[in-house]
Design an enzyme around this catalytic site. Structure first.
Site, short mmCIF file in Angstrom:
data_model
loop_
_atom_site.label_atom_id
_atom_site.label_comp_id
_atom_site.label_asym_id
_atom_site.label_seq_id
_atom_site.Cartn_x
_atom_site.Cartn_y
_atom_site.Cartn_z
N ASP A 199 7.32 8.55 -7.07
CA ASP A 199 7.01 9.08 -5.74
C ASP A 199 7.04 7.99 -4.68
OD1 ASP A 199 6.35 11.03 -3.93
OD2 ASP A 199 4.18 10.78 -4.22
N ASN A 247 9.90 21.20 -5.91
CA ASN A 247 10.80 20.46 -5.01
C ASN A 247 11.88 21.35 -4.37
OD1 ASN A 247 10.68 17.36 -6.95
ND2 ASN A 247 9.62 17.88 -5.05
#
Ligand code: IPE
Ligand code: MG
Length: 232
Positions: free
Chosen positions: A2, A50
């Site tokens: 991330d 996502n």
């Protein structure tokens, strides 16, 4: 993995450049894992959530993943790495990519140095739902009582081992260590079932800046922890 977007924003670059820069972080980390003799590494590449990103970024991430797989597959194979994918292999992941994932798994299936498991279109909750669906399916097929899954549920003596057996990668050991980058302190639907007793280490490093020395730091931190699994 991330922090790609923030890494790019800090440099005034488009988010895609952050994703690109994640490649070096990933392959340096893999080298670190191989150096340490760790036999399983799971990386969270694309989550079931996502898809909510703008179509342009979703398309980029799908294409990027596919290119990366093509570009690096032989190298991983030569390094004796076995590749696995966990996640839902269905639309909107396109069938061409699904086919290449299967081919990569097939090519590397007998490799034994380590397993690189790539979580793609993966969600921890989705995985548990899929496991329960498989169990119920199998039960009703074996029993011929597909009309009454409530009875099936009641009669089933489902154990924790059964659930583990129906996860995407049943032979994957529960992770000892989970590393989250980018300064966020949450799990975000990663391996929910498997991390019940994992040690969590959070890094204030954006993924493109992550290197094997951060992995070594995390492992050193892990070694200082005392694991009791609820015992004493
Ligand atoms: C991780 O970086 C890449 C994926 C989730 C595919 P992000 O894109 O989440 O980057 P941030 O969190 O916006 O910085
Ligand atoms: Mg993020």
């Amino acid at each position: 993995m991330d922090g790609n977007g923030r890494w790019a924003a800090k440099r005034g670059l488009p988010r895609t450049e952050g994703h690109n820069a994640g490649e070096e972080a990933l392959f340096d980390t893999i080298e670190g894992v191989l150096d340490l003799g760790i036999s399983w590494l799971t990386v969270y590449a694309f989550s079931t959530e996502n898809w909510r990103r703008p179509q342009e970024e979703v398309d980029y991430l799908l294409g990027f993943s596919r290119n990366l797989l093509r570009k690096r597959l032989n190298e991983l194979h030569e390094r004796n790495v076995r590749i696995r994918f966990i996640g839902r292999r269905e639309q909107p992941v396109n069938s061409g990519l699904i086919k290449e994932m299967q081919e990569a798994e097939e090519l590397t299936r007998d490799n034994s140095k380590m397993t690189l498991s790539v979580a793609f279109n993966y969600g921890g909750r989705a995985e548990i739902v899929d496991a329960l669906r498989s169990i119920l399916n199998e039960f009703s097929n074996a029993d011929g009582r597909s009309d009454n899954s409530a009875t099936a549920c009641q009669d089933l003596r489902i154990t924790e081992e059964d659930i583990s057996k129906y996860l995407y990668s049943p032979d994957m050991p529960d992770p000892d260590l989970v590393i989250r980058t980018s300064g966020e302190s949450r799990i975000s639907n990663f391996l929910l079932w498997q991390i019940a007793y994992s040690e969590l280490v959070f890094f204030d490093v954006l993924w493109p800046d992550f290197r094997r020395r951060h992995l070594f730091e995390a492992v050193a931190e892990y070694q200082r922890r005392e694991r009791r699994y609820g015992g004493r």
